[in-house]
Design an enzyme around this catalytic site. Structure first.
Site, PDB file in Angstrom:
ATOM      1  N   ARG A 233      18.163 -64.342  24.000  1.00  0.00           N
ATOM      2  CA  ARG A 233      19.596 -64.135  23.793  1.00  0.00           C
ATOM      3  C   ARG A 233      20.236 -65.052  24.703  1.00  0.00           C
ATOM      4  O   ARG A 233      19.965 -65.451  25.823  1.00  0.00           O
ATOM      5  CB  ARG A 233      20.066 -62.624  24.013  1.00  0.00           C
ATOM      6  CG  ARG A 233      19.633 -61.660  22.894  1.00  0.00           C
ATOM      7  CD  ARG A 233      20.103 -61.785  21.546  1.00  0.00           C
ATOM      8  NE  ARG A 233      19.674 -60.610  20.812  1.00  0.00           N
ATOM      9  CZ  ARG A 233      18.694 -60.794  19.958  1.00  0.00           C
ATOM     10  NH1 ARG A 233      18.057 -61.858  19.894  1.00  0.00           N
ATOM     11  NH2 ARG A 233      18.541 -60.021  19.026  1.00  0.00           N
ATOM     12  N   ASP A 257      17.130 -71.742  21.614  1.00  0.00           N
ATOM     13  CA  ASP A 257      17.102 -71.340  20.181  1.00  0.00           C
ATOM     14  C   ASP A 257      18.337 -70.386  20.142  1.00  0.00           C
ATOM     15  O   ASP A 257      18.554 -69.977  18.984  1.00  0.00           O
ATOM     16  CB  ASP A 257      15.870 -70.480  19.844  1.00  0.00           C
ATOM     17  CG  ASP A 257      15.925 -70.203  18.217  1.00  0.00           C
ATOM     18  OD1 ASP A 257      16.294 -71.007  17.434  1.00  0.00           O
ATOM     19  OD2 ASP A 257      15.677 -69.080  18.010  1.00  0.00           O
ATOM     20  N   GLU A 262      27.139 -68.449  20.158  1.00  0.00           N
ATOM     21  CA  GLU A 262      26.682 -68.895  18.872  1.00  0.00           C
ATOM     22  C   GLU A 262      27.435 -68.138  17.725  1.00  0.00           C
ATOM     23  O   GLU A 262      27.511 -68.517  16.681  1.00  0.00           O
ATOM     24  CB  GLU A 262      25.299 -68.644  18.989  1.00  0.00           C
ATOM     25  CG  GLU A 262      24.890 -67.185  18.826  1.00  0.00           C
ATOM     26  CD  GLU A 262      23.193 -66.839  18.672  1.00  0.00           C
ATOM     27  OE1 GLU A 262      22.736 -66.201  17.813  1.00  0.00           O
ATOM     28  OE2 GLU A 262      22.825 -67.542  19.505  1.00  0.00           O
ATOM     29  N   HIS A 294      18.994 -70.438  16.320  1.00  0.00           N
ATOM     30  CA  HIS A 294      18.452 -68.854  16.346  1.00  0.00           C
ATOM     31  C   HIS A 294      17.377 -68.592  15.018  1.00  0.00           C
ATOM     32  O   HIS A 294      17.491 -67.664  14.264  1.00  0.00           O
ATOM     33  CB  HIS A 294      19.538 -68.069  15.966  1.00  0.00           C
ATOM     34  CG  HIS A 294      19.250 -66.591  16.802  1.00  0.00           C
ATOM     35  ND1 HIS A 294      20.150 -65.763  17.327  1.00  0.00           N
ATOM     36  CD2 HIS A 294      18.332 -66.008  16.805  1.00  0.00           C
ATOM     37  CE1 HIS A 294      19.913 -64.662  17.803  1.00  0.00           C
ATOM     38  NE2 HIS A 294      18.649 -64.763  17.343  1.00  0.00           N
TER      39      HIS A 294
END
Length: 334
Positions: A233, A257, A262, A294
Site C-alpha cells: 500500500r 507498484d 494514487e 498497482h
C-alpha cells in the site's frame, strides 16, 4: 438479481461475467465508485467495488439511500471504506481476505530485479539502437541481505524466492512465521532491518500503526545503495521524504507498484492531462525509480480467485452466512 460492479478492467470483465453465470446478472462499469458516480447504484441491492473506490460517509449515505444493502469489494485492502459509517447504515461489507500470494511476491521481485539491473533504461536504449553498457551495472543478490517487513502469506512467498537467490534473511512482523524461520530468517526490530538490509520489501497492511512506516528516519537509516520495493500500500511510505532522499542521490533503486495518493490516477489514462501531483511528477523523473500502476495482483490466477471469492461473498450474504471475509455484518439501519 443484477449486481453492479464498479471499476472493472477490460481484462477482468469476461472473468467476472463468467463467474456470475448461473447465479446473477452482472453489469460491469469501468468507472470507479466515488461521490460523482454513486447515484448510478440507485436500485441495486448489491454492488461490487475495486480498491480505488471512494467509500466515505457521503458515498455510503448515497448508496444506502438508493437501496444498496451489500458492498462486495474485490480486494484485500479496505482502507478506502469508512466501516463505522457502513455499520451505522446497516450495510454489509465484505472483502477478499486472501488470494494468490505468488502474484504479488513475484511482481515485487520483478520490480527489485528491474531496478537492480537497470532493465527499463536498457530497454529504452536498445529501442534507439544504443547498445552501450554505461550506467547499467547491477549487483549479484546472492550473499546480500534482504529485509522483509510483513511475513504473512505474501511475505513468506517473497522470502522463499529470496532464499532461492541465496540471500541472508531478515524479517519484521508482530509475530514470527515458522515457515520463514525454517528458511533461516532472523527476526529483528525494524530499525536494525532498515540499517542492515541491501533490499527491503514491504508486505504489511496499511493501518494507522503502519502509515508512513518508511518515514524520513527510516529512509535515513537505510544504506545509500539499498533497494526499496513497495507492492503493498502506498501509504506505507512517506513519499515526500523519499523524494527528498532521492534528490540527494541515494539508493540503488526504488520500485513502487503503489502510491499513497494514487486514487484518481492509477488505473486511468492521464497521458493527455496535466498531472497536478508534484510529488508523483518528481518521483517518476528519477532514473533509479520504477513506478507501476498497482498491477502486482494482476494475474489471471489471482484475479480469478478474487472474483470467485467475491461471488461466494455475495451468495453467503444472500443465504445469511457469514465468513471471514465479512468486515461489517448487516444490521438494522438507524
Amino acid at each position: 438479481m443484477e449486481i453492479l460492479a464498479f471499476g472493472v478492467q477490460s481484462d477482468e470483465k469476461p472473468l467476472l461475467e463468467k463467474a456470475f453465470e448461473g447465479h446473477h446478472e452482472v453489469r460491469c462499469l469501468d468507472v470507479f465508485l466515488n461521490e460523482d458516480t454513486a447515484p448510478i447504484a440507485a436500485g441495486y441491492e448489491i454492488i461490487s467495488t475495486s480498491v480505488n473506490a471512494t467509500l466515505n460517509n457521503r458515498v455510503l449515505q448515497t448508496l444506502a439511500a438508493g437501496g444498496t444493502q451489500m458492498i462486495a469489494q474485490r480486494s484485500t485492502g479496505f482502507n478506502n471504506i469508512d466501516l463505522e459509517v457502513a455499520e451505522r447504515l446497516g450495510l454489509t461489507v465484505a472483502r477478499v481476505s486472501h488470494y494468490s500470494p505468488y502474484s504479488v511476491a513475484e511482481f515485487a521481485w520483478t520490480l527489485a530485479m528491474a531496478v537492480n539491473r537497470r532493465i527499463v533504461r536498457a530497454s529504452n536504449r536498445t529501442r534507439d539502437f544504443d547498445f552501450r553498457l554505461d550506467g547499467l551495472m547491477g549487483r549479484d543478490l546472492r550473499g546480500r541481505t534482504v529485509g522483509v517487513l510483513g511475513t504473512g502469506k505474501i511475505g513468506e512467498a517473497f522470502t522463499r524466492i529470496a532464499h532461492g537467490f541465496g540471500m541472508k534473511l531478515l524479517g519484521w512482523d508482530i509475530a514470527e512465521n515458522p515457515a520463514c524461520v525454517e528458511l533461516g530468517m532472523k527476526y529483528v526490530d525494524k530499525e536494525s532491518l532498515f540499517a542492515e538490509a541491501d533490499l527491503i520489501s514491504l508486505h504489511v497492511p496499511l493501518l494507522p500503526a503502519t502509515e508512513h512506516l518508511v518515514d524520513s528516519a527510516a529512509l535515513r537509516t537505510m544504506k545509500d545503495d539499498a533497494i526499496l520495493v513497495n507492492s503493498s500500500r502506498g501509504g506505507l511510505i512517506d513519499t515526500k521524504a523519499l523524494v527528498s532522499e532521492l534528490r540527494e542521490g541515494r539508493f540503488t533503486g526504488v520500485g513502487l507498484d503503489v502510491y499513497e495518493a494514487e486514487a484518481g490516477l492509477f488505473f486511468l489514462d492521464k497521458s493527455l492531462d496535466v498531472v497536478e501531483d508534484d510529488t508523483l511528477a518528481r518521483l517518476v523523473t528519477f532514473p533509479n525509480v520504477l513506478v507501476t500502476s498497482h498491477q502486482a495482483y494482476y494475474t489471471v490466477d489471482a484475479v480469478s480467485q478474487i472474483i470467485e471469492t467475491t461471488v461466494a461473498n455475495i451468495l453467503d450474504h444472500q443465504a445469511g452466512r457469514r465468513s471471514e471475509n465479512v468486515l461489517v455484518p448487516s444490521a438494522p439501519r438507524s
